[in-house]
Design an enzyme around this catalytic site. Structure first.
Site, PDB file in Angstrom:
ATOM      1  CG  ASP A  59       2.566   4.675  -2.999  1.00 49.02           C
ATOM      2  OD1 ASP A  59       2.811   5.749  -3.104  1.00 49.02           O
ATOM      3  OD2 ASP A  59       2.558   3.703  -3.147  1.00 49.02           O
TER       4      ASP A  59
ATOM      5  CG  HIS B 201      -2.343   0.857   1.634  1.00 50.00           C
ATOM      6  ND1 HIS B 201      -2.892   1.695   0.290  1.00 50.00           N
ATOM      7  CD2 HIS B 201      -3.128   0.905   2.211  1.00 50.00           C
ATOM      8  CE1 HIS B 201      -3.847   2.067   0.699  1.00 50.00           C
ATOM      9  NE2 HIS B 201      -3.584   1.775   2.414  1.00 50.00           N
TER      10      HIS B 201
ATOM     11  CG  HIS C 297      -3.506   1.056  -8.146  1.00 48.33           C
ATOM     12  ND1 HIS C 297      -5.201   1.099  -8.333  1.00 48.33           N
ATOM     13  CD2 HIS C 297      -3.852   2.047  -7.344  1.00 48.33           C
ATOM     14  CE1 HIS C 297      -5.507   1.253  -6.908  1.00 48.33           C
ATOM     15  NE2 HIS C 297      -4.529   2.382  -6.404  1.00 48.33           N
TER      16      HIS C 297
HETATM   17  N1  ACO Z   1       5.848  -5.654 -10.963  1.00 48.02           N
HETATM   18  C1  ACO Z   1       5.666  -6.202 -11.978  1.00 48.02           C
HETATM   19  N2  ACO Z   1       4.472  -7.220 -11.464  1.00 48.02           N
HETATM   20  C2  ACO Z   1       3.034  -7.379 -11.055  1.00 48.02           C
HETATM   21  C3  ACO Z   1       3.691  -6.086 -10.388  1.00 48.02           C
HETATM   22  C4  ACO Z   1       4.299  -4.726 -10.218  1.00 48.02           C
HETATM   23  N3  ACO Z   1       3.929  -4.065  -9.878  1.00 48.02           N
HETATM   24  N4  ACO Z   1       2.010  -5.795 -10.268  1.00 48.02           N
HETATM   25  C5  ACO Z   1       1.479  -6.943 -10.439  1.00 48.02           C
HETATM   26  N5  ACO Z   1       1.986  -7.963 -10.883  1.00 48.02           N
HETATM   27  C6  ACO Z   1       1.593  -8.458 -11.777  1.00 48.02           C
HETATM   28  C7  ACO Z   1       1.674  -9.988 -11.016  1.00 48.02           C
HETATM   29  O1  ACO Z   1       3.019 -10.691 -10.210  1.00 48.02           O
HETATM   30  C8  ACO Z   1       0.625 -10.641 -11.023  1.00 48.02           C
HETATM   31  O2  ACO Z   1       1.288 -11.742 -12.416  1.00 48.02           O
HETATM   32  P1  ACO Z   1       0.898 -12.891 -13.263  1.00 48.02           P
HETATM   33  O3  ACO Z   1      -0.874 -13.323 -13.242  1.00 48.02           O
HETATM   34  O4  ACO Z   1       1.719 -13.661 -14.114  1.00 48.02           O
HETATM   35  O5  ACO Z   1       0.677 -13.585 -12.019  1.00 48.02           O
HETATM   36  C9  ACO Z   1      -0.552  -9.498 -11.774  1.00 48.02           C
HETATM   37  O6  ACO Z   1       0.177  -8.856 -11.938  1.00 48.02           O
HETATM   38  C10 ACO Z   1      -1.815  -9.399 -11.233  1.00 48.02           C
HETATM   39  O7  ACO Z   1      -0.849  -9.452 -10.306  1.00 48.02           O
HETATM   40  P2  ACO Z   1      -1.880  -9.207  -8.760  1.00 48.02           P
HETATM   41  O8  ACO Z   1      -1.140  -9.296  -7.136  1.00 48.02           O
HETATM   42  O9  ACO Z   1      -2.155 -10.234  -8.328  1.00 48.02           O
HETATM   43  O10 ACO Z   1      -2.491  -7.513  -8.176  1.00 48.02           O
HETATM   44  P3  ACO Z   1      -3.574  -6.986  -7.448  1.00 48.02           P
HETATM   45  O11 ACO Z   1      -4.769  -6.820  -7.693  1.00 48.02           O
HETATM   46  O12 ACO Z   1      -3.943  -8.189  -6.753  1.00 48.02           O
HETATM   47  O13 ACO Z   1      -2.490  -6.412  -6.737  1.00 48.02           O
HETATM   48  C11 ACO Z   1      -1.177  -4.426  -5.937  1.00 48.02           C
HETATM   49  C12 ACO Z   1      -1.901  -4.693  -6.441  1.00 48.02           C
HETATM   50  C13 ACO Z   1      -0.810  -4.714  -4.334  1.00 48.02           C
HETATM   51  C14 ACO Z   1      -0.546  -2.899  -6.028  1.00 48.02           C
HETATM   52  C15 ACO Z   1      -0.143  -5.251  -7.013  1.00 48.02           C
HETATM   53  O14 ACO Z   1       0.092  -4.329  -7.911  1.00 48.02           O
HETATM   54  C16 ACO Z   1       1.668  -4.250  -5.502  1.00 48.02           C
HETATM   55  O15 ACO Z   1       2.101  -5.511  -5.365  1.00 48.02           O
HETATM   56  N6  ACO Z   1       2.403  -3.979  -6.194  1.00 48.02           N
HETATM   57  C17 ACO Z   1       3.526  -3.091  -5.878  1.00 48.02           C
HETATM   58  C18 ACO Z   1       3.273  -2.753  -4.707  1.00 48.02           C
HETATM   59  C19 ACO Z   1       2.849  -1.468  -5.528  1.00 48.02           C
HETATM   60  O16 ACO Z   1       3.641  -0.460  -5.757  1.00 48.02           O
HETATM   61  N7  ACO Z   1       1.936  -1.087  -4.254  1.00 48.02           N
HETATM   62  C20 ACO Z   1       1.419   0.320  -3.865  1.00 48.02           C
HETATM   63  C21 ACO Z   1      -0.171   0.601  -5.007  1.00 48.02           C
HETATM   64  S1  ACO Z   1      -0.658   1.968  -4.726  1.00 48.02           S
HETATM   65  C22 ACO Z   1      -1.006   2.131  -2.894  1.00 48.02           C
HETATM   66  O17 ACO Z   1      -1.845   1.615  -2.188  1.00 48.02           O
HETATM   67  C23 ACO Z   1      -1.728   3.651  -2.610  1.00 48.02           C
END
Ligand code: ACO
Length: 378
Positions: A315, A222, A261
């Site tokens: 972020d 987050h 996201h």
């Molecule tokens: N880098 C690379 N690949 C990613 C990323 C990333 N940052 N985020 C998602 N993916 C990929 C996953 O590996 C997954 O791939 P797959 O289907 O081949 O396995 C797919 O995209 C879906 O990812 P999930 O994690 O299931 O998506 P979810 O909706 O649960 O996640 C989240 C959202 C938690 C924000 C995720 O994108 C993440 O962990 N990002 C990095 C942390 C981040 O930047 N958080 C800030 C969010 S904004 C905020 O809260 C203010």
């Protein structure tokens, strides 16, 4: 009878109504009370945006003046709390300090549990007004510096940077910080906002709701991601190293902080605004290498994972922006929290106006009729 469906992480579940922010994740749109975020970041101030979120309309000039005066009259935390900060371990992390101190603010409130909407609004303005001093005071304490008293002639953004650094910020830095505050103020039912609403729905109190929200925000999935972005930028020694670094992470299925996201499947509009800000500040402060690395990461991510709907989130460019404003890395997430107090409080008010206790169900997937085995036989 309602049919219960299970959605891991509550994905796609509508759990509350709000009049504050609207998000179209497919088109990359964010509005506060119907006004596009870009309009607000270009033309408004943080104080005006807080009024907008809490009152669901822009203030008239006299109303903004009155609201600003009320906020400023809350800039100074209780003396006891300032002394208390002086006794905190200097090794503590600022997000842990902020969470603890918002909780402790309740100890200096003679009616901490009053949560009719008017009382909750007064507590919200108190917490929002005092929180910058709590963060600045703790940061100065750990640097061995004395507390700088707030200056009520300054805006929220100016006053924070003044209390942190002991000198008034330049107009450019203050405005950049103000824009960051506007962009982070509210964002639908994100995890920390949901946390605040869940807590207040028990008719607990505003301090408890916001304390829980700070705890949620610090998680690296987050608000904590902005610190992760900065760690990543520091790990990449130069522009040439960007490609192997990012490709290595992608091949190992590791996440790149600041991308992806739950709601946006297009570029987060806040990232678009922050990118412009980061570029300008990086040029002005001799940090162009940082911006260049960020931009190179974005291009590689676009090529490799945009097809999955993974784009920069709020972020990503806020890391470079905060660094250029001169903030230490572990103050990035507290900055997010200072701004988001506006959104958390607004949601607390919305929840109180039309409350229903949050109490979802868990699908039980364990055994039934299991024997009780005496301890000696296990
Ligand atoms: N880098 C690379 N690949 C990613 C990323 C990333 N940052 N985020 C998602 N993916 C990929 C996953 O590996 C997954 O791939 P797959 O289907 O081949 O396995 C797919 O995209 C879906 O990812 P999930 O994690 O299931 O998506 P979810 O909706 O649960 O996640 C989240 C959202 C938690 C924000 C995720 O994108 C993440 O962990 N990002 C990095 C942390 C981040 O930047 N958080 C800030 C969010 S904004 C905020 O809260 C203010």
């Amino acid at each position: 009878m309602t049919t219960a469906t299970f959605a891991k992480g509550l994905e796609g579940i509508v759990a509350a109504e709000t009049q504050m922010s609207y998000i179209d994740g497919q088109k990359g749109v964010l509005e506060y009370v119907g006004i596009p975020i870009g309009e607000l970041s270009s033309n408004s101030t943080f104080e005006e945006v807080v009024f907008l979120l809490w009152n669901l309309r822009l203030p008239r000039a006299d109303e903004l003046k009155e609201f600003t005066a009320a906020l400023r009259s809350n800039y100074m935390p209780p003396e006891g709390l300032i002394q208390r900060i002086g006794a905190l371990p200097k090794t503590a992390q600022p997000m842990h300090a902020l969470r603890t101190l918002i909780s402790e603010l309740a100890l200096y409130d003679t009616t901490p549990n009053a949560n009719d909407v008017d009382a909750a609004r007064a507590k919200s303005i108190r917490i929002l007004g005092m929180a910058p001093a709590l963060v600045a005071c703790f940061d100065r304490h750990r640097r061995g510096l004395p507390f700088v008293k707030p200056d009520t002639s300054l805006t929220f953004a100016q006053n924070f940077l003044y209390m942190l650094n002991g000198e008034a910020p330049t107009p450019t830095m203050a405005r950049a910080f103000d824009i960051c505050m506007i962009l982070h103020a509210d964002h639908g039912l994100n995890n920390s906002t949901f946390t605040a609403r869940v807590i207040i729905s028990t008719l607990s109190d505003v301090y408890s709701a916001l304390t829980g929200a700070v705890g949620s925000l610090r998680g690296p999935l987050h608000g904590g991601a902005n610190e992760g972005v900065m760690h990543m930028l520091n790990e990449i020694p130069n522009l040439e190293a960007v490609e192997p670094y990012v490709m290595g992470k992608i091949e190992r299925h590791e996440k790149i902080m600041g991308f992806g996201h739950r709601v946006y499947k297009a570029k987060d509009p806040r990232a678009t605004d922050l990118q412009k800000l980061a570029k300008k500040l990086a040029e002005d402060t001799g940090n162009s290498d940082l911006y260049a690395k960020s931009n190179a990461i974005e291009k590689i991510m676009e090529r490799e994972v945009a097809s999955k709907g993974i784009y920069p989130n709020v972020d990503f460019y806020s890391a470079t922006t905060y660094h250029c404003i001169g903030l230490k890395l572990d103050l990035f997430t507290p900055m997010f929290a200072l701004s988001r107090i506006a959104g958390w409080s607004g949601h607390v008010l919305e929840q109180l106006r039309d409350n229903r206790l949050f109490r979802p169900k868990a699908a039980y997937i364990g055994p039934h009729d299991a024997p009780y085995i005496p301890i000696a036989e296990r």
